[in-house]
Design a protein around this motif. Structure first.
Motif, PDB file in Angstrom:
ATOM      1  N   TYR A 113      32.897  35.660  32.774  1.00 45.53           N
ATOM      2  CA  TYR A 113      34.276  36.544  32.928  1.00 45.53           C
ATOM      3  C   TYR A 113      34.087  37.861  32.274  1.00 45.53           C
ATOM      4  O   TYR A 113      33.689  37.644  31.081  1.00 45.53           O
ATOM      5  CB  TYR A 113      35.453  35.688  32.726  1.00 45.53           C
TER       6      TYR A 113
ATOM      7  N   GLU B 176      28.782  33.606  38.094  1.00 42.72           N
ATOM      8  CA  GLU B 176      30.086  33.130  38.660  1.00 42.72           C
ATOM      9  C   GLU B 176      31.215  33.874  38.106  1.00 42.72           C
ATOM     10  O   GLU B 176      31.145  34.142  36.913  1.00 42.72           O
ATOM     11  CB  GLU B 176      29.912  31.762  38.198  1.00 42.72           C
ATOM     12  N   HIS B 177      32.028  33.844  39.053  1.00 42.92           N
ATOM     13  CA  HIS B 177      33.547  34.611  38.584  1.00 42.92           C
ATOM     14  C   HIS B 177      33.435  36.122  38.442  1.00 42.92           C
ATOM     15  O   HIS B 177      33.740  36.753  39.353  1.00 42.92           O
ATOM     16  CB  HIS B 177      33.959  33.786  37.496  1.00 42.92           C
TER      17      HIS B 177
ATOM     18  N   THR C  46      34.391  33.303  43.459  1.00 43.53           N
ATOM     19  CA  THR C  46      35.304  32.249  43.139  1.00 43.53           C
ATOM     20  C   THR C  46      36.721  32.963  43.003  1.00 43.53           C
ATOM     21  O   THR C  46      37.577  32.393  42.007  1.00 43.53           O
ATOM     22  CB  THR C  46      35.000  31.278  42.004  1.00 43.53           C
TER      23      THR C  46
ATOM     24  N   SER D 248      38.745  30.166  31.461  1.00 45.16           N
ATOM     25  CA  SER D 248      38.679  28.842  32.242  1.00 45.16           C
ATOM     26  C   SER D 248      40.136  28.329  32.314  1.00 45.16           C
ATOM     27  O   SER D 248      40.746  28.261  31.373  1.00 45.16           O
ATOM     28  CB  SER D 248      37.858  27.754  31.428  1.00 45.16           C
TER      29      SER D 248
ATOM     30  N   ASP E  34      34.823  26.977  43.134  1.00 41.27           N
ATOM     31  CA  ASP E  34      35.271  26.324  41.924  1.00 41.27           C
ATOM     32  C   ASP E  34      36.222  25.261  42.175  1.00 41.27           C
ATOM     33  O   ASP E  34      37.305  25.311  41.125  1.00 41.27           O
ATOM     34  CB  ASP E  34      35.963  27.593  41.031  1.00 41.27           C
TER      35      ASP E  34
ATOM     36  N   THR F  58      35.094  38.856  36.549  1.00 48.98           N
ATOM     37  CA  THR F  58      35.985  39.846  36.779  1.00 48.98           C
ATOM     38  C   THR F  58      35.561  41.167  36.233  1.00 48.98           C
ATOM     39  O   THR F  58      34.901  41.127  35.086  1.00 48.98           O
ATOM     40  CB  THR F  58      37.287  39.432  36.141  1.00 48.98           C
TER      41      THR F  58
ATOM     42  N   HIS G 152      27.997  31.576  34.161  1.00 46.41           N
ATOM     43  CA  HIS G 152      29.531  31.761  34.346  1.00 46.41           C
ATOM     44  C   HIS G 152      29.959  32.986  33.197  1.00 46.41           C
ATOM     45  O   HIS G 152      29.753  32.941  32.248  1.00 46.41           O
ATOM     46  CB  HIS G 152      30.315  30.501  33.667  1.00 46.41           C
TER      47      HIS G 152
ATOM     48  N   ASN H 173      41.628  30.885  41.057  1.00 56.03           N
ATOM     49  CA  ASN H 173      42.748  31.431  40.098  1.00 56.03           C
ATOM     50  C   ASN H 173      44.273  31.382  40.891  1.00 56.03           C
ATOM     51  O   ASN H 173      45.334  31.274  40.484  1.00 56.03           O
ATOM     52  CB  ASN H 173      42.647  32.612  39.524  1.00 56.03           C
TER      53      ASN H 173
ATOM     54  N   ASN I 238      39.853  40.257  40.077  1.00 51.66           N
ATOM     55  CA  ASN I 238      38.548  39.488  40.426  1.00 51.66           C
ATOM     56  C   ASN I 238      38.318  39.922  42.077  1.00 51.66           C
ATOM     57  O   ASN I 238      37.247  40.160  42.558  1.00 51.66           O
ATOM     58  CB  ASN I 238      38.697  38.171  40.579  1.00 51.66           C
TER      59      ASN I 238
END
Ligand SMILES: [Zn+2]
Length: 414
Positions: free
Chosen positions: A235, A252-253, A275, A201, A325, A255, A233, A279, A306
């Motif tokens: 990662y 979400e997100h 998203t 985050s 995001d 990677t 969420h 970043n 990502n």
């Protein structure tokens, strides 16, 4: 009916809306003439005429059959995160009451509409200010995009990326607490449930799983049993793997999702909201946020990973929806994600689909949003140029936005 015609834009959509009350009826009827109308699959209708009554489309006429969507849906925002940019302050850490931030965050709503986004899914807010914001907009007391909201995102007690943070009201440990917190959010009137399934985050690019598989499964099952969808969420590969296994509706997100999980997402129809652009935004605004030295490089590496994950997902046929995001000073840049989706291997038409029909389907609103057809909400974006040859046209050259039959942005000069 008088239907003044306006100069059509160079290539794409629309010109002017002409409003005239129908004789003897309270309904507000509008006509829109569009030089070109583009659909979520990239189909084009030339010299189209849309007839709108109140907030709905009643007909779409043109040389070719009715097209689907030219309305933009951002499925990952944080609308209540407001920063006024005052010197000596940072976006994060303000001490205003949540309700004050919510009122000031009308600026975020306006910037989002200006970007052509007429619907958002908002994923985490304090004190149910997102619920209040949604309702004020729905009542017509405030002007803003249509909102689907999640209340508090659930976290485990110790979030390693927030050292010293006092656990909030949606902290949950263990299956029974997770069930209770999910029920609390739904009781408070949310449309979606949000779970923070991993760290990662702002400048923190760690990606450790937080909730266990069993806890995620409890959150998913509780949300679904009460008729709500759930976004996790996550990662990093671990949180994503368990979130997908647990049956989350959207990831979400995410990677570095592993290949087996990507294949499972394609098979199950799990939505992916990459998203990528946020970043990029953090890297460019590292000074504004006061991020530690070295964070820009770490964030840029994160963007690259990502993007690589999104590429694999596109290739595997995973369903993708566009989410920005957006937080604080990022509002207005919501659609820059489209450029990354094209870099990930989508055609501009497919990227447009991610921001229209796919966004609507993710929200379960595929019969009233995301398409320009009779019975659908009259949400229309006009741009100066052809987004099918250059998706940046939709990012930089929005000239007119209608939401539910109301003109909310008009830079056409008419
Ligand atoms: Zn977010």
């Amino acid at each position: 009916m008088d239907a003044p015609y306006c100069s059509a834009f160079a290539a794409l959509l629309l010109c002017a809306a002409s409003a005239a009350p129908a004789a003897g009826a309270p309904k507000l009827v509008k006509l829109i003439k569009a030089a070109r109308l583009i659909d979520s699959s990239g189909r084009v209708v030339t010299n189209a005429v849309l007839v709108i009554e109140d907030d709905r489309i009643v007909s779409v006429g043109g040389a070719t059959p009715p097209p689907a969507g030219a309305q933009v849906i951002d499925v990952h925002t944080h609308m209540t995160y407001f920063w006024d940019g005052a010197s000596g302050t940072r976006p994060r850490g303000n001490t205003r009451p949540a309700a004050v931030s919510m009122v000031l965050a009308q600026a975020n709503l306006k910037k989002t509409l200006d970007a052509g986004v007429t619907t958002v899914r908002d994923l985490n807010a304090s004190e149910y200010t997102d619920v209040a914001m949604r309702d004020l907009i729905r009542m017509g007391a405030w002007v803003g995009p249509r909102m689907f909201v999640a209340g508090y995102g659930l976290s485990i007690t110790r979030q390693p990326f927030r050292p010293g943070a006092i656990p909030g009201p949606a902290t949950a440990d263990g299956v029974s607490e997770v069930i209770q917190r999910v029920r609390q959010q739904i009781a408070a009137g949310v449309d979606w449930v949000k779970v923070f399934g991993s760290t990662g985050s702002f400048e923190d690019v760690s990606q450790s799983q937080t909730f266990t598989y069993e806890e995620m499964k409890a959150a998913v099952d509780t949300a679904h049993a009460l008729g709500k969808r759930i976004a996790i969420h996550s990662y990093g590969p671990d949180g994503a793997r368990d979130a997908v296994r647990a049956g989350a509706d959207s990831i979400e997100h995410a990677t570095d999702i592993d290949d087996a999980t990507i294949a499972e997402m394609a098979r199950k129809g799990t939505w992916y909201v990459p998203t990528i652009d946020h970043n990029r935004y953090y890297a460019e605004h590292a000074g504004e946020y006061g991020f530690a030295t070295g964070s820009v490089q770490r964030l840029n590496e994160f963007v690259a990973r990502n993007l690589e994950t999104a590429r694999k997902a596109v290739k595997a046929g995973v369903k993708i929806a566009m989410g920005s995001d957006a937080v604080y000073s990022m509002f207005g840049e919501n659609t820059r994600e489209l450029g990354w989706l094209v870099k990930a291997g989508m055609t501009p038409a497919q990227a447009l689909g991610a921001a229209t029909a796919n966004g609507a389907a993710l929200l379960g609103m595929e019969t009233s949003l995301g398409t320009l057809a009779p019975g659908f909400f009259a949400d229309i974006v006009a741009v100066d140029g052809d987004p099918l040859s250059d998706v940046n046209v939709l990012i930089d050259r929005v000239r007119f936005v209608m939401k539910g039959g109301q003109v909310v942005v008009d830079r056409t000069g008419h």
